[in-house]
Design a protein around this motif. Structure first.
Motif, short mmCIF file in Angstrom:
data_model
loop_
_atom_site.label_atom_id
_atom_site.label_comp_id
_atom_site.label_asym_id
_atom_site.label_seq_id
_atom_site.Cartn_x
_atom_site.Cartn_y
_atom_site.Cartn_z
N ARG A 127 0.87 -1.18 0.00
CA ARG A 127 0.00 0.00 0.00
C ARG A 127 0.90 1.22 0.00
O ARG A 127 1.59 1.50 0.97
N ARG A 128 0.88 1.94 -1.13
CA ARG A 128 1.81 3.05 -1.33
C ARG A 128 3.25 2.53 -1.14
O ARG A 128 3.64 1.57 -1.78
N PHE A 129 4.02 3.13 -0.22
CA PHE A 129 5.39 2.67 -0.02
C PHE A 129 5.52 1.69 1.14
O PHE A 129 6.63 1.34 1.54
N HIS A 130 4.39 1.22 1.67
CA HIS A 130 4.42 0.24 2.76
C HIS A 130 4.38 -1.18 2.20
O HIS A 130 3.75 -1.44 1.18
N GLY A 176 -0.68 -1.59 13.95
CA GLY A 176 -0.98 -0.25 14.42
C GLY A 176 -1.85 0.46 13.43
O GLY A 176 -2.32 -0.14 12.45
N PRO A 177 -2.10 1.76 13.66
CA PRO A 177 -2.91 2.53 12.70
C PRO A 177 -2.32 2.47 11.29
O PRO A 177 -3.05 2.53 10.31
N ASP A 178 -0.99 2.37 11.20
CA ASP A 178 -0.33 2.24 9.91
C ASP A 178 0.61 1.04 10.00
O ASP A 178 1.79 1.17 10.33
N THR A 179 0.08 -0.16 9.75
CA THR A 179 0.84 -1.39 9.93
C THR A 179 2.08 -1.40 9.04
O THR A 179 2.02 -1.04 7.87
N THR A 180 3.20 -1.83 9.61
CA THR A 180 4.46 -1.92 8.88
C THR A 180 5.12 -3.25 9.20
O THR A 180 4.66 -4.00 10.06
N ASN A 181 6.20 -3.53 8.50
CA ASN A 181 7.02 -4.70 8.84
C ASN A 181 8.45 -4.22 9.06
O ASN A 181 9.09 -3.70 8.14
N GLY A 233 11.12 -5.79 9.24
CA GLY A 233 12.11 -6.48 8.43
C GLY A 233 12.42 -5.74 7.14
O GLY A 233 13.51 -5.87 6.59
N VAL A 234 11.45 -4.98 6.66
CA VAL A 234 11.64 -4.16 5.46
C VAL A 234 11.95 -2.73 5.86
O VAL A 234 12.89 -2.11 5.37
N GLY A 235 11.11 -2.19 6.76
CA GLY A 235 11.32 -0.82 7.22
C GLY A 235 11.28 0.17 6.07
O GLY A 235 10.47 0.07 5.15
N LYS A 236 12.19 1.10 6.10
CA LYS A 236 12.28 2.13 5.07
C LYS A 236 13.18 1.61 3.96
O LYS A 236 14.39 1.79 3.98
N TRP A 237 12.59 0.96 2.97
CA TRP A 237 13.35 0.30 1.90
C TRP A 237 13.83 1.26 0.82
O TRP A 237 14.50 0.85 -0.12
N TYR A 238 13.54 2.53 0.98
CA TYR A 238 13.81 3.53 -0.05
C TYR A 238 14.59 4.71 0.53
O TYR A 238 14.65 4.92 1.74
N ALA A 277 3.48 5.14 -6.81
CA ALA A 277 3.01 3.97 -6.06
C ALA A 277 2.69 2.80 -6.98
O ALA A 277 1.75 2.05 -6.76
N CYS A 278 3.49 2.65 -8.00
CA CYS A 278 3.44 1.50 -8.89
C CYS A 278 4.72 0.72 -8.59
O CYS A 278 5.80 1.08 -9.06
#
Length: 203
Positions: A95-98, A132-137, A139-144, A185-186
């Motif tokens: 979802r977007r950059f997540h 959370g309100p904006d679920t993340t992982n 293990g990937v975190g900020k991949w960019y 976001a593609c």
């Protein structure tokens, strides 16, 4: 020096102040130019549906591009079906950059290593999602990386290991956040998925 000359000199702005003002104006100009310049999108296009591979085969290396531009809906992907899916089991969601793993799945960051150099994935270290309100992982975190001047995201080109909820393994590299079909976001990524339950992800 006369009193008038001294007063005029004291009214001149210090050189440091002038230099800082010029630097600030240049920064503002760069930000404005970056915000109005249309980026040159990578030549990726959305992947069309294709026949599902055998369930126990090594899939890939393969490249896939999907539309993750929705701000409210996760776009799910199933390694076993080699496709973005709308129902049934899934392994990753965008979802977007997540990016997150499926429940009971996990992701581990293998670092900025060549994709083809990863022959076998580790047995441990996979992290589940942080809910959370904006679920993340994590293990990937900020991949960019984010460019303040162009406002564009570029991949750090790390390789990640994925352990699916079913105990299968895949390696993953995120390539791009833009494409000609969708624009922003593609997400384009490449992967190799081992369907036989082992951790080997090379032929």
């Amino acid at each position: 020096m006369s009193t008038g000359a001294a007063g005029a000199a004291s009214r001149r702005p210090p050189v440091l102040v002038l230099a800082m003002a010029v630097a600030f104006l240049l920064l503002v100009a760069a930000l404005l130019i970056g915000s109005i310049t249309r980026p040159e999108f990578p030549p990726y296009t959305l992947t069309v549906p294709r026949a599902a591979p055998p369930a126990t085969a090594l899939v890939g290396p393969a490249t896939y591009t999907l539309d993750a531009s929705s701000t409210s809906r996760w776009r799910t992907f199933d390694f076993g079906r080699d496709a973005a899916v709308d129902s049934g089991r899934w392994d990753l969601a965008f979802r977007r950059f997540h990016l997150i793993a499926a429940p009971a799945g996990g992701i581990v960051d293998l670092g900025p290593v060549p994709f083809d150099s990863v022959a076998e994935l580790p047995a441990d270290g996979y992290l589940g999602n942080a809910l959370g309100p904006d679920t993340t992982n994590p293990g990937v975190g900020k991949w960019y990386d984010y460019n303040m001047l162009t406002h564009l995201l570029t991949s750090k080109r790390h390789v990640y290991g994925v352990r699916t909820a079913g105990g299968k393994y895949a390696k993953l590299e995120l390539l791009a956040y833009y494409c000609k079909d969708v624009g922003v976001a593609c997400v384009t990524f490449r992967y190799a998925y081992q369907g036989n339950g082992t951790r080997r992800v090379l032929p």
